[in-house]
Write a protein that holds these residues in place. Sequence first.
Motif, mmCIF file in Angstrom:
data_model
loop_
_atom_site.group_PDB
_atom_site.id
_atom_site.type_symbol
_atom_site.label_atom_id
_atom_site.label_comp_id
_atom_site.label_asym_id
_atom_site.label_seq_id
_atom_site.Cartn_x
_atom_site.Cartn_y
_atom_site.Cartn_z
ATOM 1 N N GLY A 1 -12.388 45.698 12.979
ATOM 2 C CA GLY A 1 -11.228 45.032 13.562
ATOM 3 C C GLY A 1 -11.376 43.521 13.641
ATOM 4 O O GLY A 1 -10.436 42.831 14.028
ATOM 5 N N TRP A 2 -12.546 43.007 13.265
ATOM 6 C CA TRP A 2 -12.802 41.567 13.329
ATOM 7 C C TRP A 2 -13.179 41.065 11.946
ATOM 8 O O TRP A 2 -14.007 41.659 11.266
ATOM 9 N N ASP A 3 -12.581 39.943 11.542
ATOM 10 C CA ASP A 3 -12.875 39.360 10.233
ATOM 11 C C ASP A 3 -14.206 38.624 10.215
ATOM 12 O O ASP A 3 -14.867 38.572 9.186
ATOM 13 N N THR A 4 -14.570 38.024 11.354
ATOM 14 C CA THR A 4 -15.806 37.250 11.431
ATOM 15 C C THR A 4 -16.479 37.493 12.781
ATOM 16 O O THR A 4 -15.823 37.872 13.758
ATOM 17 N N TRP A 5 -17.783 37.225 12.811
ATOM 18 C CA TRP A 5 -18.493 37.276 14.087
ATOM 19 C C TRP A 5 -17.951 36.200 15.026
ATOM 20 O O TRP A 5 -17.850 36.408 16.236
ATOM 21 N N GLU A 6 -17.618 35.028 14.482
ATOM 22 C CA GLU A 6 -17.101 33.945 15.306
ATOM 23 C C GLU A 6 -15.827 34.382 16.032
ATOM 24 O O GLU A 6 -15.658 34.117 17.234
ATOM 25 N N ALA A 7 -14.936 35.055 15.331
ATOM 26 C CA ALA A 7 -13.695 35.528 15.962
ATOM 27 C C ALA A 7 -14.011 36.516 17.096
ATOM 28 O O ALA A 7 -13.390 36.466 18.164
ATOM 29 N N PHE B 1 -14.318 37.447 23.009
ATOM 30 C CA PHE B 1 -15.026 37.914 24.198
ATOM 31 C C PHE B 1 -15.594 36.778 25.049
ATOM 32 O O PHE B 1 -16.382 36.998 25.959
ATOM 33 N N GLU B 2 -15.123 35.555 24.742
ATOM 34 C CA GLU B 2 -15.448 34.361 25.518
ATOM 35 C C GLU B 2 -16.957 34.140 25.688
ATOM 36 O O GLU B 2 -17.423 33.721 26.741
ATOM 37 N N VAL B 3 -17.689 34.410 24.607
ATOM 38 C CA VAL B 3 -19.120 34.125 24.615
ATOM 39 C C VAL B 3 -19.285 32.620 24.450
ATOM 40 O O VAL B 3 -18.743 32.041 23.500
ATOM 41 N N PRO B 4 -19.989 31.952 25.362
ATOM 42 C CA PRO B 4 -20.170 30.502 25.237
ATOM 43 C C PRO B 4 -20.838 30.142 23.906
ATOM 44 O O PRO B 4 -21.741 30.847 23.445
ATOM 45 N N GLU B 5 -20.385 29.053 23.303
ATOM 46 C CA GLU B 5 -20.922 28.655 21.996
ATOM 47 C C GLU B 5 -22.426 28.475 22.000
ATOM 48 O O GLU B 5 -23.082 28.743 20.994
ATOM 49 N N ASP B 6 -23.013 28.055 23.122
ATOM 50 C CA ASP B 6 -24.461 27.872 23.151
ATOM 51 C C ASP B 6 -25.226 29.202 23.127
ATOM 52 O O ASP B 6 -26.438 29.226 23.014
ATOM 53 N N GLU B 7 -24.511 30.336 23.171
ATOM 54 C CA GLU B 7 -25.140 31.659 23.077
ATOM 55 C C GLU B 7 -24.880 32.335 21.724
ATOM 56 O O GLU B 7 -25.333 33.443 21.492
ATOM 57 N N TRP B 8 -24.153 31.675 20.842
ATOM 58 C CA TRP B 8 -23.785 32.302 19.579
ATOM 59 C C TRP B 8 -24.980 32.623 18.692
ATOM 60 O O TRP B 8 -24.919 33.497 17.847
#
Length: 143
Positions: free
Chosen positions: A33-39, A44-51
């Motif tokens: 259901g998701w095209d990318t991990w980033e999406a 799910f509002e994961v902070p960018e510093d945790e990506w």
Amino acid sequence: MRIGLTFDCTDARAQAAFWAVALDYEPAPPPEGWDTWEAWLVHFEVPEDEWDDGASIQDPAGVRPKVTFLRVPEPKTAKNRLHLDLWVSGGRHVDAGVREPLIRAKAEQLVALGATVVEEGVGPQGLDHYVLRDPEGNEFCVV
């Protein structure tokens, strides 16, 4: 029931890249259901510093377990209580002249990617296995 394997590590992406080659795996795609991990992460509002805190790889055939790598703050400090054996040679019933080049080739490939040799296991028939450490010090064997 399905199982997965998880490695604690300090660099999830680097460990995933190393083990993808070691296991002949590929990067796991984003959830259905998701095209990318980033999406998925944004949704799910994961902070960018945790990506970069995790990475996953999978068997292209979908048979073997998925492997996940999770960033943790502490480094590895002791010998593994569980390790992986990479069976590349066909087993001890296979002629040593056939087994040895297969074992050496896989070990050399992984050393070129950052693994280190801990021990060369030589038995009565010649080379039996290598004990190696991955780039973060996790022990495993090439048999």
